[in-house]
Design a protein around this motif. Sequence first.
Motif, PDB file in Angstrom:
ATOM      1  N   ARG A 368     100.979  52.488  66.002  1.00  0.00           N
ATOM      2  CA  ARG A 368     101.850  51.337  65.750  1.00  0.00           C
ATOM      3  C   ARG A 368     102.614  51.559  64.453  1.00  0.00           C
ATOM      4  NH1 ARG A 368      96.958  49.108  67.554  1.00  0.00           N
ATOM      5  NH2 ARG A 368      97.155  47.901  69.518  1.00  0.00           N
ATOM      6  N   LEU A 369     103.914  51.275  64.506  1.00  0.00           N
ATOM      7  CA  LEU A 369     104.784  51.372  63.324  1.00  0.00           C
ATOM      8  C   LEU A 369     105.569  50.080  63.217  1.00  0.00           C
ATOM      9  CD1 LEU A 369     105.957  53.145  61.005  1.00  0.00           C
ATOM     10  CD2 LEU A 369     107.722  53.869  62.634  1.00  0.00           C
ATOM     11  N   ALA A 370     105.474  49.418  62.056  1.00  0.00           N
ATOM     12  CA  ALA A 370     106.135  48.121  61.882  1.00  0.00           C
ATOM     13  C   ALA A 370     107.036  48.177  60.657  1.00  0.00           C
ATOM     14  CB  ALA A 370     105.092  47.009  61.724  1.00  0.00           C
ATOM     15  N   HIS A 371     108.298  47.826  60.860  1.00  0.00           N
ATOM     16  CA  HIS A 371     109.266  47.727  59.761  1.00  0.00           C
ATOM     17  C   HIS A 371     109.369  46.263  59.348  1.00  0.00           C
ATOM     18  CE1 HIS A 371     110.614  51.864  60.501  1.00  0.00           C
ATOM     19  NE2 HIS A 371     110.550  51.566  61.809  1.00  0.00           N
ATOM     20  N   ARG A 372     108.997  45.978  58.111  1.00  0.00           N
ATOM     21  CA  ARG A 372     109.023  44.603  57.611  1.00  0.00           C
ATOM     22  C   ARG A 372     109.908  44.529  56.383  1.00  0.00           C
ATOM     23  NH1 ARG A 372     102.432  44.322  57.437  1.00  0.00           N
ATOM     24  NH2 ARG A 372     102.036  44.578  59.685  1.00  0.00           N
ATOM     25  N   ALA A 373     110.077  43.303  55.888  1.00  0.00           N
ATOM     26  CA  ALA A 373     110.898  43.099  54.694  1.00  0.00           C
ATOM     27  C   ALA A 373     110.166  43.650  53.466  1.00  0.00           C
ATOM     28  CB  ALA A 373     111.192  41.612  54.506  1.00  0.00           C
ATOM     29  N   GLY A 374     110.697  44.717  52.911  1.00  0.00           N
ATOM     30  CA  GLY A 374     110.132  45.271  51.690  1.00  0.00           C
ATOM     31  C   GLY A 374     108.945  46.174  51.893  1.00  0.00           C
ATOM     32  N   GLU A 375     108.560  46.464  53.160  1.00  0.00           N
ATOM     33  CA  GLU A 375     107.412  47.337  53.389  1.00  0.00           C
ATOM     34  C   GLU A 375     107.470  47.904  54.799  1.00  0.00           C
ATOM     35  OE1 GLU A 375     104.063  44.803  52.785  1.00  0.00           O
ATOM     36  OE2 GLU A 375     104.120  43.957  54.802  1.00  0.00           O
ATOM     37  N   VAL A 376     106.731  48.980  54.976  1.00  0.00           N
ATOM     38  CA  VAL A 376     106.580  49.594  56.280  1.00  0.00           C
ATOM     39  C   VAL A 376     105.089  49.815  56.506  1.00  0.00           C
ATOM     40  CG1 VAL A 376     106.919  51.906  55.307  1.00  0.00           C
ATOM     41  CG2 VAL A 376     107.204  51.549  57.760  1.00  0.00           C
ATOM     42  N   ALA A 377     104.604  49.460  57.701  1.00  0.00           N
ATOM     43  CA  ALA A 377     103.178  49.545  58.010  1.00  0.00           C
ATOM     44  C   ALA A 377     102.974  50.472  59.190  1.00  0.00           C
ATOM     45  CB  ALA A 377     102.609  48.161  58.318  1.00  0.00           C
TER      46      ALA A 377
END
Length: 434
Positions: A368-377
Amino acid sequence: MTETGEVEGRAGPPLWWARRRDAVWDVALGGVSAVECAWEGVPFAAEAGLPTTVGVLFGFVVGATLVLRRRWPIAVVLVGIAVSPAAMGFLLAVVGMYTLASSEVPRRITATLASMSLAATFVVMYMRTRGDVEADPTLVVVLSVFVAVALTVPPVLFGLYIGARRRLMESLQERADSLERELSLLADRAEERAEWARTEERTRIAREMHDVVAHRVSLMVVHAAALEAVAVKDPARAAKNAALVGDMGRQALTELREMLGVLRAPPKPAPAPVPAPDLVPVAAVAAVAAAGGAGGAGAVCGVEDGPSLGELEALVGQSRAAGMAVEMLVHGEGAAYAADVEQTAFRVVQEALTNCHKHAPGARVVVRLAHRAGEVAMQVENGPCDGKSPEPGLPSGGNGLVGMRERVLGLGGVFVSGPTDAGGFKVSAVLPTA
């Protein structure tokens, strides 16, 4: 100086003198002063009606007190003032006043004793010259003032100058010693920072080598095991697996050559120095040098040329080609992140997949790869092993999770790993993109 008064195996100076030559000099001055006062004690004994021997002995003792000038300068000056009516102790008075002015005695005491000596000399000179009937009273006063000033003021002024110069030299010496200690401390700190930079660089190189070699070799071992299993039954599949093993080997060699090329590349030329109006402090130079060393350590690893998040699909495809059931889920819109962020994210997923090949053969894996505001998980989770796939027999050095944690924490991120309730294992990391 030791408690026995020895310095480096030699006997130290006697009594209160700081140096042996000071003691010799004071004893010589005391001897000359004693002889002078003993000679002047003869007329003093005649005027006072005392035996000549008493006058000579008295003068000798008075003059010899000059030996104590460094120990008790006030006492020596007071003795000189006390014997001034006897017209003796010229050298005693002059040297005593000089020593008093150059010592650490408070200036108010020096001014008081100098005034007393000036007044005593004036009175004695005036009383001894006014009896001359041919002398003009004005001339007697002028002569008395001149003699009093000549015997008092020059020694005091010269003593003040020598004392101030001595204190200045001591202050400069203390500052030089302090600067030397500071430079030594800065050198030690610079050496510590350089050693830290070398250690950090060795750790980064070892981590890069581990990430590059471990994943490729793990895939090669998996393909080799599959090749061995189907070599007789399915020659076409065996040939395909052999080609994949060759591709994996060539890719591993290519990445190793690139890394070695970065390590062997000559350092970039230093920028031309920019003239500054003022001198740069030593501490600032040491800090910049240390920071430069640490920055150079980071540049060696070639962060700019490392892998990126755009290569994750190819990475997952390689694991699928090795027989792993991998599913990749991407949430959010991707963006261009800093090179170190993208490289760290790629290496975390790569190492997690390598661990799945080693420890969970036949397990289903979800990336799983998640692009969020100010971070990447990113998260890599595998289920339990199916029990059918053979163990690849890959060695484990226990450095994979440690390396991932160091990478993530080095960028200020969060790293979590551990078993799941379903019997699998999960690796999660969150990296700030600012």
